[in-house]
Design an enzyme around this catalytic site. Sequence first.
Site, short mmCIF file in Angstrom:
data_model
loop_
_atom_site.label_atom_id
_atom_site.label_comp_id
_atom_site.label_asym_id
_atom_site.label_seq_id
_atom_site.Cartn_x
_atom_site.Cartn_y
_atom_site.Cartn_z
N SER A 55 1.13 -1.38 0.54
CA SER A 55 0.31 0.06 -0.07
C SER A 55 1.01 1.06 0.45
CB SER A 55 -0.73 -0.25 1.30
OG SER A 55 -2.46 1.41 1.22
N ASP A 169 -6.35 -3.91 -2.24
CA ASP A 169 -4.85 -3.08 -1.53
C ASP A 169 -4.56 -4.45 -1.05
OD1 ASP A 169 -3.40 -2.32 1.13
OD2 ASP A 169 -4.39 -0.33 0.28
#
Length: 300
Positions: A55, A169
């Site tokens: 991320s 993510d």
Amino acid sequence: MINIQNIRKKVTRLFKSHDVALVLSGGGARGLAHIGAIESLEAHGFHITSIAGTSIGALVGGLYAAGKLHELERILEVLTRKQILQLIDISPGLGHIATGDKLMGLLHAMIGDLAIEDLPIPFCCPASDIVSGKQVVFRTGPLKDAIRASISIPGVFKPVEDGKKMFVDGSVHNVLPLDCVIRKKHDWLVSVNVSAPDNALDTSFICNRRQPKNDFERRVWEKIPLFTANFSVNYMHLLFRVGKISIENNTQTALRLTPPDISLEMPLEEFGLFDFDKSKELIALGRQEMDTILEREKAL
């Protein structure tokens, strides 16, 4: 009990090798502290030989590997909260509230179509394929596409479609990708976790309900649990709280399975996931915390 032999080996390696395999966690804007941690490692003479990030860790780590981290820092220094919201590109749709197109435009302006395999420093980042339910680790292909997949916060950014895959993510599977980073024999394994547990109680779920006025009301309340509930649940708050608990447990499991030589754990609850306008504070904090832990290691 302290294992003196292990400490001696560790300290000997500290002075013999300054090569680092670096792992950066997810954590939204809090991950800007990664920039300060990297600056601290370099200031102490360490040489980062490989990076894995999830991320925001993928964004910071990928741009560092591409030699563009200082450029990112300069951009962040002048961005206002309004400009950050514009960059996130709020455009609600089914399953997302932002497209991320403007962010991709910024990444393209910084790194173009640079491929991961052409980076001077080995880099990788995980994303989660919600079709197969499996983790995918990007080690080749366009860097900007890999970063975009890894930062696709579910429900916030539009997922990235690639053939029969749909990426969100990387934190869904692997917040702190210690098991993904390329590591040579004498490298130090260093992790920076900005999603560390703060061990604080979230008392906002607990509410003070009034007491029954009389014996009849008390008996009714005893029969109907709804009246005696001591918890107040807001759906969004509940989702964020559950996500936070899951992420914290994910990182602690990763640390147990692949223990790093140096582990910087930073609970940054005072900063929000989208506080990118607080970059100076976060970068300074990351630098300060890494300075402290490196000095402590040397003092041993």
